[in-house]
Motif scaffolding. Sequence first.
Motif, PDB file in Angstrom:
ATOM      1  N   LEU A 168      -2.451   3.426  11.425  1.00 43.70           N
ATOM      2  CA  LEU A 168      -2.040   2.040  11.312  1.00 43.70           C
ATOM      3  C   LEU A 168      -0.635   1.927  10.732  1.00 43.70           C
ATOM      4  CD1 LEU A 168      -5.310   0.474   9.834  1.00 43.70           C
ATOM      5  CD2 LEU A 168      -4.506   0.299  12.192  1.00 43.70           C
ATOM      6  N   LYS A 169       0.104   0.948  11.210  1.00 43.93           N
ATOM      7  CA  LYS A 169       1.401   0.646  10.621  1.00 43.93           C
ATOM      8  C   LYS A 169       1.178  -0.208   9.372  1.00 43.93           C
ATOM      9  CE  LYS A 169       3.887   0.596  15.035  1.00 43.93           C
ATOM     10  NZ  LYS A 169       4.713  -0.240  15.964  1.00 43.93           N
ATOM     11  N   ALA A 170       2.015  -0.016   8.368  1.00 44.42           N
ATOM     12  CA  ALA A 170       1.844  -0.755   7.115  1.00 44.42           C
ATOM     13  C   ALA A 170       3.171  -1.330   6.651  1.00 44.42           C
ATOM     14  CB  ALA A 170       1.275   0.157   6.040  1.00 44.42           C
ATOM     15  N   THR A 171       3.113  -2.582   6.237  1.00 44.82           N
ATOM     16  CA  THR A 171       4.237  -3.208   5.541  1.00 44.82           C
ATOM     17  C   THR A 171       3.736  -3.615   4.173  1.00 44.82           C
ATOM     18  OG1 THR A 171       5.223  -4.043   7.580  1.00 44.82           O
ATOM     19  CG2 THR A 171       5.864  -5.132   5.540  1.00 44.82           C
ATOM     20  N   GLU A 172       4.439  -3.169   3.129  1.00 40.63           N
ATOM     21  CA  GLU A 172       3.990  -3.405   1.764  1.00 40.63           C
ATOM     22  C   GLU A 172       4.861  -4.454   1.087  1.00 40.63           C
ATOM     23  OE1 GLU A 172       2.374   0.818   0.238  1.00 40.63           O
ATOM     24  OE2 GLU A 172       4.484   0.818   0.803  1.00 40.63           O
ATOM     25  N   LYS A 173       4.214  -5.338   0.325  1.00 41.12           N
ATOM     26  CA  LYS A 173       4.934  -6.394  -0.377  1.00 41.12           C
ATOM     27  C   LYS A 173       4.473  -6.447  -1.832  1.00 41.12           C
ATOM     28  CE  LYS A 173       7.530 -10.026  -1.018  1.00 41.12           C
ATOM     29  NZ  LYS A 173       9.001  -9.888  -1.090  1.00 41.12           N
ATOM     30  N   ALA A 174       5.383  -6.196  -2.759  1.00 45.18           N
ATOM     31  CA  ALA A 174       5.070  -6.317  -4.181  1.00 45.18           C
ATOM     32  C   ALA A 174       5.070  -7.780  -4.591  1.00 45.18           C
ATOM     33  CB  ALA A 174       6.088  -5.545  -5.009  1.00 45.18           C
ATOM     34  N   CYS A 175       4.044  -8.178  -5.343  1.00 39.88           N
ATOM     35  CA  CYS A 175       3.883  -9.575  -5.763  1.00 39.88           C
ATOM     36  C   CYS A 175       3.666  -9.628  -7.281  1.00 39.88           C
ATOM     37  CB  CYS A 175       2.699 -10.207  -5.037  1.00 39.88           C
ATOM     38  SG  CYS A 175       2.758 -10.089  -3.238  1.00 39.88           S
ATOM     39  N   PRO A 176       4.692  -9.340  -8.059  1.00 35.24           N
ATOM     40  CA  PRO A 176       4.510  -9.175  -9.506  1.00 35.24           C
ATOM     41  C   PRO A 176       4.071 -10.420 -10.256  1.00 35.24           C
ATOM     42  CG  PRO A 176       6.845  -9.126  -8.916  1.00 35.24           C
ATOM     43  CD  PRO A 176       6.083  -9.052  -7.632  1.00 35.24           C
ATOM     44  N   LEU A 177       4.286 -11.602  -9.692  1.00 31.09           N
ATOM     45  CA  LEU A 177       3.921 -12.823 -10.420  1.00 31.09           C
ATOM     46  C   LEU A 177       2.441 -13.189 -10.283  1.00 31.09           C
ATOM     47  CD1 LEU A 177       6.991 -15.138  -9.648  1.00 31.09           C
ATOM     48  CD2 LEU A 177       6.517 -13.872 -11.746  1.00 31.09           C
ATOM     49  N   LEU A 178       1.746 -12.600  -9.341  1.00 31.67           N
ATOM     50  CA  LEU A 178       0.387 -13.061  -9.061  1.00 31.67           C
ATOM     51  C   LEU A 178      -0.616 -12.672 -10.153  1.00 31.67           C
ATOM     52  CD1 LEU A 178       0.057 -12.592  -5.197  1.00 31.67           C
ATOM     53  CD2 LEU A 178       0.709 -14.625  -6.515  1.00 31.67           C
TER      54      LEU A 178
END
Length: 280
Positions: free
Chosen positions: A144-154
Amino acid sequence: MPADKLTDKLTDTLTIGVFDSGFGGLTVLRELLPLIPGARYIYLGDTARLPYGSKSHETIARYAVSSARYLHEQGADLLVIACNTATALAFDDIRHAMPIPVIGVIQPGAEAALAASQGQVLVLATQATIQSHAYAHALHSLGLKATEKACPLLVPLVEEGWTNHPVTDEVIKIYLTEALTEAPEARTLLLGCTHYPLIEPAIARVLSSLGHPLTIIDSAQATARTTAQAIATHFPNRKPQETSPTCTFYATDSIEKFQRLGSNFLGQPLSKVHLLDLGG
């Protein structure tokens, strides 16, 4: 654990240890309780030493292994690492140190994404988990292809209790807009933090408002299902218990805060929380 010791659990109550650096792993425990009834659960939140994400691999491994050993000493027959950071950075260390089956949260989430999608997967997680690229590696290994997104405020918003708040919706919208710009072909969204199940309705709501609905994968649910499968494999002769599950909670700091916030993650009031000193 030797096979004869595994089959000895046929008439005993199975004890499942659940470990996290804080509160988030309680969402995994919440999924385990109805799925594996009759078990004895021991939960350890290493709140005195969080956040794990800002520490070195060696330190995280030392902390996590000490917690895992404590749970084993308390009778755990199987260990669930309900912490993305510990799974991402120290899973092999924990597994090699333990004589019992060990399950993390990353591989189950990736496998659930595979079952839901053959295309691109968008991963939302904390900065430390994203920097480890553990989800990307797990997804890539499954094709699978993956795009990662950091969400530090959540995480702080969830711990503040703002799970259904306009500010949280706006923060989610900003993160998702940025992520979907980078990965417009994504069809699956993997929640790579055990805090995020509490804001899954908000995430779904924002996705709908953006006109970009995605199949949402909750790694906490996936981990619970994998744990149930592991029990069937390692304890094949264990008969389901008719009794309700029992839970014992340990925290290494601020037991009052753990009890107050933890009830939101578990979805029910916590019983007594015991203060535990694991040292430095």
